[in-house]
Scaffold this active site. Sequence first.
Site, PDB file in Angstrom:
ATOM      1  N   HIS A 145       0.815  -1.213   0.000  1.00  0.00           N
ATOM      2  CA  HIS A 145       0.000   0.000   0.000  1.00  0.00           C
ATOM      3  C   HIS A 145       0.849   1.264   0.000  1.00  0.00           C
ATOM      4  O   HIS A 145       0.780   2.078   0.918  1.00  0.00           O
ATOM      5  CB  HIS A 145      -0.967  -0.004   1.189  1.00  0.00           C
ATOM      6  N   ASN A 146       1.632   1.424  -1.046  1.00  0.00           N
ATOM      7  CA  ASN A 146       2.334   2.691  -1.227  1.00  0.00           C
ATOM      8  C   ASN A 146       1.787   3.361  -2.482  1.00  0.00           C
ATOM      9  O   ASN A 146       0.808   2.875  -3.058  1.00  0.00           O
ATOM     10  CB  ASN A 146       3.854   2.469  -1.255  1.00  0.00           C
ATOM     11  N   SER A 147       2.411   4.452  -2.896  1.00  0.00           N
ATOM     12  CA  SER A 147       1.762   5.215  -3.968  1.00  0.00           C
ATOM     13  C   SER A 147       1.808   4.491  -5.311  1.00  0.00           C
ATOM     14  O   SER A 147       1.093   4.858  -6.237  1.00  0.00           O
ATOM     15  CB  SER A 147       2.374   6.615  -4.080  1.00  0.00           C
ATOM     16  N   SER A 148       2.615   3.436  -5.415  1.00  0.00           N
ATOM     17  CA  SER A 148       2.574   2.663  -6.653  1.00  0.00           C
ATOM     18  C   SER A 148       1.217   1.971  -6.795  1.00  0.00           C
ATOM     19  O   SER A 148       0.658   1.891  -7.888  1.00  0.00           O
ATOM     20  CB  SER A 148       3.679   1.601  -6.670  1.00  0.00           C
ATOM     21  N   HIS A 149       0.710   1.474  -5.683  1.00  0.00           N
ATOM     22  CA  HIS A 149      -0.626   0.856  -5.733  1.00  0.00           C
ATOM     23  C   HIS A 149      -1.670   1.906  -6.116  1.00  0.00           C
ATOM     24  O   HIS A 149      -2.546   1.652  -6.943  1.00  0.00           O
ATOM     25  CB  HIS A 149      -0.963   0.222  -4.383  1.00  0.00           C
ATOM     26  N   HIS A 207      -7.489   6.925  -2.605  1.00  0.00           N
ATOM     27  CA  HIS A 207      -8.284   5.905  -1.911  1.00  0.00           C
ATOM     28  C   HIS A 207      -7.545   5.151  -0.806  1.00  0.00           C
ATOM     29  O   HIS A 207      -8.187   4.545   0.051  1.00  0.00           O
ATOM     30  CB  HIS A 207      -8.894   4.913  -2.902  1.00  0.00           C
ATOM     31  N   ASP A 208      -6.210   5.168  -0.800  1.00  0.00           N
ATOM     32  CA  ASP A 208      -5.481   4.492   0.287  1.00  0.00           C
ATOM     33  C   ASP A 208      -4.501   5.437   0.975  1.00  0.00           C
ATOM     34  O   ASP A 208      -3.546   4.975   1.617  1.00  0.00           O
ATOM     35  CB  ASP A 208      -4.726   3.269  -0.253  1.00  0.00           C
ATOM     36  N   ASP A 219      -9.413  -1.459  -7.731  1.00  0.00           N
ATOM     37  CA  ASP A 219      -8.643  -1.646  -6.504  1.00  0.00           C
ATOM     38  C   ASP A 219      -8.067  -3.059  -6.398  1.00  0.00           C
ATOM     39  O   ASP A 219      -6.961  -3.253  -5.913  1.00  0.00           O
ATOM     40  CB  ASP A 219      -9.550  -1.355  -5.296  1.00  0.00           C
ATOM     41  N   GLN A 251      -3.470 -16.940  -3.336  1.00  0.00           N
ATOM     42  CA  GLN A 251      -3.979 -16.267  -4.535  1.00  0.00           C
ATOM     43  C   GLN A 251      -5.193 -17.005  -5.103  1.00  0.00           C
ATOM     44  O   GLN A 251      -6.171 -16.380  -5.517  1.00  0.00           O
ATOM     45  CB  GLN A 251      -2.873 -16.174  -5.599  1.00  0.00           C
TER      46      GLN A 251
END
Length: 671
Positions: free
Chosen positions: A405-409, A445-446, A568, A620
């Site tokens: 959950h960093n800005s790449s996501h 959103h995150d 998402d 997964q």
Amino acid sequence: MPLKSHGLTQARGYVKVCCLVGGCMCTLSDCVRVCVRTVSPLTGTVLLVFAKEDSQNNGFCWACEKANFRCNVARTPEAALECFKEKHHDLVIIDHRHSRYFDAESLCREVLLIHFYLNGFVDLFGVCCCRPDREEASVMPLIKSGFNRRYVENANMMACYNELLQLERGEVLAQFKLRACNAIFTALEQSQEAIEITNEDQVIQVGFNYSVVVEFVLMFPGSSQRRHSSMARIHSMTIEAPITKVINIINAAQESSPMPVAEALDRVLEILRTTELYSPQLGTKEEDPHTNDLVGGLMTDGLRRLSGNEYIFAAKQPHLPSHLAMPLSLNDIPPHVAQTMENEDSWDFDIFNLETACLKRPLTYLGLKIFSRFGVCEFLSCPEATLRSWLQGIEANYHSTNSYHNSSHAADVLHATAYFLCKERVKQSLEQIDEVAALIAATVHDVDHPGRTNSFLCNAGSELAILYNDTAVLESHHAALAFQITTRDDKCNIFRNMERNEYRTLRQAIIDMVLATEMTKHFEHVNKFVNSINKPLAGIGDEESVKGILTSPDNRILVKRMLIKCADISNPCRPLELCIEWAGRISEEYFAQTDEEKRQSLPVVMPVFDRNTCSIPKSQISFIDYFITDMFDAWDAFADLPNLMQHLDNNFKYWKGLDERKLHSLRPPPE
Ligand SMILES: *[C@@H]1O[C@H](CO)[C@@H](O)[C@H](O)[C@H]1NC(C)=O
Ligand SMILES: *[C@@H]1O[C@H](CO)[C@@H](O)[C@H](O)[C@H]1NC(C)=O
Ligand SMILES: *[C@@H]1O[C@H](CO)[C@@H](O)[C@H](O)[C@H]1NC(C)=O
């Protein structure tokens, strides 16, 4: 009365299902009208299969007449099956005394088969009639062929009559009850709007009077916040919520209903009173620990998990947002960065190239490009410099230390959102304000995600969990913080020049979408989308009605929610290499959470995500099975995304392949 299995008619724009005779309509999907047939005593249909007329046969005929059962007599198995197909009896009595005429057991099996085809379930009530000398024999062969009961030869009319009465009061009644229940549950599960409970002619039936056609809307905004514990409170409420009306109507109907109906309605009420109308209940047979952990970890919040309050005060400080990071000058996108974004409008765009090229600012760069493609600055009447500062301010509040959950996501979700917004159906449905809301929602959103799940924060008694009462903790925080960051400094306030009403509409839409990413509501959002959009669209062809469905304000909200949800969690639909990289990152983040839970003696929310034992392929596979497949089927049916479905299929096979080789890792070991 003649009883049919079900009839399907169109009424007022929705499919109406009348389910008759014990209401069996469990296989029909669009039912909104449930018709519960009363089981008033002494109404049933009986099929007697007797090769020859004799005193036993006559005894039952007489008993049927006396009991007011409609009765048919068949002399051969063929005639019996024909008659059964047509009349669909509640009770079948087969003569088993003489094997020379026909084989009673195989006839019974065939009747059951027909019954199954007609109803989708087997609960027919069959009796066989035996000779006294067979009384001592085992009933097992009879039960195996599907008979529920053995009646020993006795032609006495009262004996036959008593037998019928007992059957009707016992088993037949129970059956009706079950079917009525089934019908209502099916309707509850499958309809998204109106449910009407009527008799089979849509009018009040003799013997009982619902006096109402219960029409109720199951989905009313805010329903999940309302929990009513006592009837007294409900009755005393003056401003009625739809659910209150529904419960009152059902209560009233119960008073004048026969027992089985009243009992069926009790169960309906029980379900309606819970808040989780949309979440499938994991049964005990769902033993896959990955699914259980994902569900437990993603779909529950503190309220349902917290067993005691022992962790409340072991507060872990959440990472609080630092003040706005210094915006770097960002007048031009450097050519090598621009190059990595050339195909950003393609689904196969490789965001990791951008990530590497841009010194941890994928969101700012991709945001600039995508927002300009959609004319966001023009729409907001905001200078591009403000947008730049805003993007940098938002990105600075993503934690680059989170492995997932960093800005790449966030950039990835923004990318998927922009991609979906270009799909024909989506464009037909949404207006520009919706598009702008979607792009902004995806971006924020995150924001300030701590790299821990909601359950963790609740268990740890974090400040955020306390602030948001353990409810949608992170999502509420993302939405709130996004607006704080935006509005506390004019330099980055992209909303500053908006007209007030338009701003309020936009803000509402952004908040709604950010909150929709909360996984506790996953099935609710997907089901609403399917019921309100997929199903109606599947039923009609003319452009006018399609447009009506696509552009109604309620449906636009559902489309936007589904859009951001799919964006998402679209990782499993990305090209294999990207999918693998994301799987590695999310697993790592969960592992880190488990490590910390152990360190701090907190409850371990997702025990399968233990770095020493976890099978990533299995996790997964479970995630795809439980959350992804149905959702993307529905989204694909709407937006037409064959390429995503192809990737999903490939990726699923990839994980299956690893799992079959008992590998736990992201990739097979090098040859
Ligand atoms: C059932 O209730 C309706 C509505 O209250 C009423 O009009 C009707 O006459 C009633 N029927 C019977 C059989 O009581
Ligand atoms: C996100 O996390 C990954 C590690 O999983 C890291 O390589 C990447 O640089 C991070 N991205 C940002 C923008 O911080
Ligand atoms: C949390 O609960 C308290 C007490 O019921 C309430 O006053 C407060 O508004 C709630 N906060 C949120 C964010 O829901």
